[in-house]
Design an enzyme around this catalytic site. Structure first.
Site, PDB file in Angstrom:
ATOM      1  N   THR A  77      54.228 -26.598  25.987  1.00  0.00           N
ATOM      2  CA  THR A  77      55.185 -25.692  25.370  1.00  0.00           C
ATOM      3  C   THR A  77      56.576 -26.307  25.419  1.00  0.00           C
ATOM      4  O   THR A  77      56.808 -27.320  26.070  1.00  0.00           O
ATOM      5  CB  THR A  77      55.185 -24.322  26.063  1.00  0.00           C
ATOM      6  OG1 THR A  77      55.503 -24.496  27.453  1.00  0.00           O
ATOM      7  CG2 THR A  77      53.833 -23.642  25.957  1.00  0.00           C
ATOM      8  N   ALA A 100      48.061 -24.160  20.961  1.00  0.00           N
ATOM      9  CA  ALA A 100      48.171 -22.770  21.420  1.00  0.00           C
ATOM     10  C   ALA A 100      49.203 -22.713  22.529  1.00  0.00           C
ATOM     11  O   ALA A 100      49.273 -23.614  23.370  1.00  0.00           O
ATOM     12  CB  ALA A 100      46.826 -22.251  21.926  1.00  0.00           C
ATOM     13  N   SER A 101      50.005 -21.670  22.527  1.00  0.00           N
ATOM     14  CA  SER A 101      50.940 -21.468  23.625  1.00  0.00           C
ATOM     15  C   SER A 101      50.200 -20.999  24.868  1.00  0.00           C
ATOM     16  O   SER A 101      50.725 -21.109  25.984  1.00  0.00           O
ATOM     17  CB  SER A 101      52.001 -20.438  23.236  1.00  0.00           C
ATOM     18  OG  SER A 101      51.401 -19.195  22.908  1.00  0.00           O
ATOM     19  N   ASN A 102      48.977 -20.504  24.686  1.00  0.00           N
ATOM     20  CA  ASN A 102      48.164 -20.054  25.804  1.00  0.00           C
ATOM     21  C   ASN A 102      46.699 -20.061  25.367  1.00  0.00           C
ATOM     22  O   ASN A 102      46.374 -19.493  24.330  1.00  0.00           O
ATOM     23  CB  ASN A 102      48.590 -18.650  26.244  1.00  0.00           C
ATOM     24  CG  ASN A 102      48.050 -18.266  27.591  1.00  0.00           C
ATOM     25  OD1 ASN A 102      46.869 -18.391  27.857  1.00  0.00           O
ATOM     26  ND2 ASN A 102      48.926 -17.807  28.462  1.00  0.00           N
ATOM     27  N   HIS A 135      56.504 -16.232  36.047  1.00  0.00           N
ATOM     28  CA  HIS A 135      55.728 -17.452  36.296  1.00  0.00           C
ATOM     29  C   HIS A 135      56.152 -18.090  37.613  1.00  0.00           C
ATOM     30  O   HIS A 135      57.158 -17.699  38.213  1.00  0.00           O
ATOM     31  CB  HIS A 135      55.901 -18.457  35.152  1.00  0.00           C
ATOM     32  CG  HIS A 135      55.155 -18.092  33.911  1.00  0.00           C
ATOM     33  ND1 HIS A 135      55.670 -17.239  32.957  1.00  0.00           N
ATOM     34  CD2 HIS A 135      53.916 -18.438  33.475  1.00  0.00           C
ATOM     35  CE1 HIS A 135      54.784 -17.094  31.982  1.00  0.00           C
ATOM     36  NE2 HIS A 135      53.715 -17.802  32.273  1.00  0.00           N
ATOM     37  N   HIS A 136      55.408 -19.096  38.009  1.00  0.00           N
ATOM     38  CA  HIS A 136      55.722 -19.860  39.224  1.00  0.00           C
ATOM     39  C   HIS A 136      57.001 -20.675  39.030  1.00  0.00           C
ATOM     40  O   HIS A 136      57.430 -20.940  37.898  1.00  0.00           O
ATOM     41  CB  HIS A 136      54.560 -20.789  39.584  1.00  0.00           C
ATOM     42  CG  HIS A 136      54.124 -21.655  38.445  1.00  0.00           C
ATOM     43  ND1 HIS A 136      54.711 -22.860  38.144  1.00  0.00           N
ATOM     44  CD2 HIS A 136      53.160 -21.470  37.500  1.00  0.00           C
ATOM     45  CE1 HIS A 136      54.126 -23.388  37.087  1.00  0.00           C
ATOM     46  NE2 HIS A 136      53.184 -22.561  36.665  1.00  0.00           N
ATOM     47  N   LYS A 139      57.398 -23.930  36.697  1.00  0.00           N
ATOM     48  CA  LYS A 139      57.340 -23.891  35.233  1.00  0.00           C
ATOM     49  C   LYS A 139      58.655 -24.376  34.650  1.00  0.00           C
ATOM     50  O   LYS A 139      59.733 -23.893  35.015  1.00  0.00           O
ATOM     51  CB  LYS A 139      57.023 -22.478  34.741  1.00  0.00           C
ATOM     52  CG  LYS A 139      56.832 -22.419  33.228  1.00  0.00           C
ATOM     53  CD  LYS A 139      56.167 -21.144  32.792  1.00  0.00           C
ATOM     54  CE  LYS A 139      55.963 -21.119  31.277  1.00  0.00           C
ATOM     55  NZ  LYS A 139      55.134 -22.234  30.797  1.00  0.00           N
ATOM     56  N   GLY A 145      56.084 -20.195  26.599  1.00  0.00           N
ATOM     57  CA  GLY A 145      55.571 -20.282  25.231  1.00  0.00           C
ATOM     58  C   GLY A 145      54.802 -19.036  24.834  1.00  0.00           C
ATOM     59  O   GLY A 145      54.862 -18.593  23.683  1.00  0.00           O
ATOM     60  N   THR A 146      54.081 -18.459  25.789  1.00  0.00           N
ATOM     61  CA  THR A 146      53.353 -17.222  25.525  1.00  0.00           C
ATOM     62  C   THR A 146      54.312 -16.090  25.179  1.00  0.00           C
ATOM     63  O   THR A 146      54.079 -15.318  24.236  1.00  0.00           O
ATOM     64  CB  THR A 146      52.505 -16.838  26.752  1.00  0.00           C
ATOM     65  OG1 THR A 146      51.597 -17.903  27.033  1.00  0.00           O
ATOM     66  CG2 THR A 146      51.735 -15.554  26.510  1.00  0.00           C
TER      67      THR A 146
END
Length: 238
Positions: A77, A100-102, A135-136, A139, A145-146
């Site tokens: 991403t 795909a973003s996810n 997120h962690h 990242k 991105g999602t």
């Protein structure tokens, strides 16, 4: 199927584990310690490449796979300003690209739910929509991105929201995305519609990387032997 892993961090290792469980062979693993192995000739040893690196290298990696004539699944991403270039490059050379973003099956179902909810909420101007993603701390990009994919789905179905912003805003036309970085969170995305009367909220929470890794391998199985540009909607038929 022979797979090249371009990016051998935590995601790359999770993908390797799932791929081997599903009977595939990893013929190339490119990590930060062996970048010199990321060559067209080495990529050609594979039937499919899976690319999970970062925004600074994803674009060139995708083009290298296309030049090698190897279908590429990309999950990096933060590089989407160049996605159209990569898409056109792949189409012009009759390559195969799936971005795909996810890759999580659950997240892609969540995308479909988010899109439908945005369509249903569009006429109801009394609701204000916002988003939170967690997120962690490792990242690299924010928002995720999602989250951007979710935000763009909302914007495509909203007359009142004109843009997403990754900061507090009092402007009604701004879709606010709050980014939180907390260990060890693999990823949580929350869409909230709030009004004076009630609230509506949808949420997806990942418990580990297994769902992302499994989806990436499913995408590789799907794109094997194909030409064109695809998404996880094609893989899952949604």
């Amino acid at each position: 199927m022979k797979i090249a892993l371009i990016g051998y961090g935590k995601m790359g290792k999770a993908i390797e584990e799932i791929a081997v469980q599903r009977g595939h062979e990893i013929v190339l693993k490119v990590g930060i310690e062996n970048l010199e192995d990321n060559t067209i000739n080495n990529i050609r040893k594979a039937d499919v490449a899976i690319e999970f690196t970062g925004p600074e290298s994803a674009y060139e990696n995708v083009l290298r796979c296309v030049d090698a004539g190897v279908p590429v699944v990309c999950g990096s991403t933060g590089w989407l300003s160049r996605y159209e270039e990569a898409k056109n490059y792949s189409l012009a050379r009759k390559g195969a690209l799936l971005y795909a973003s996810n890759f999580s099956v659950g997240v892609n179902i969540f995308f479909a739910i988010n899109k439908r909810l945005a369509e249903l909420m569009a006429p109801h101007k009394e609701y204000n929509v916002s988003m939170t993603e967690v997120h962690h701390t490792q990242k690299k990009d924010a928002p995720s991105g999602t989250a951007i994919t979710l935000a763009e789905q909302i914007l495509d179905n909203s007359d009142s929201k004109k843009q997403w912003v990754n900061q507090p805003s009092q402007q009604r036309e701004d879709l606010v995305i709050r980014s939180e970085r907390i260990d060890p969170a693999p990823g949580t995305h929350i869409i909230s519609y709030t009004s004076a009367i009630d609230d509506i909220e949808i949420r997806h929470t990942a418990h580990n990387r297994t769902g992302f890794a499994t989806g990436a391998v499913l995408a590789a199985e799907f794109i094997h032997g194909k030409q064109g540009v695809f998404s996880m909607s094609d893989v899952l038929g949604i």
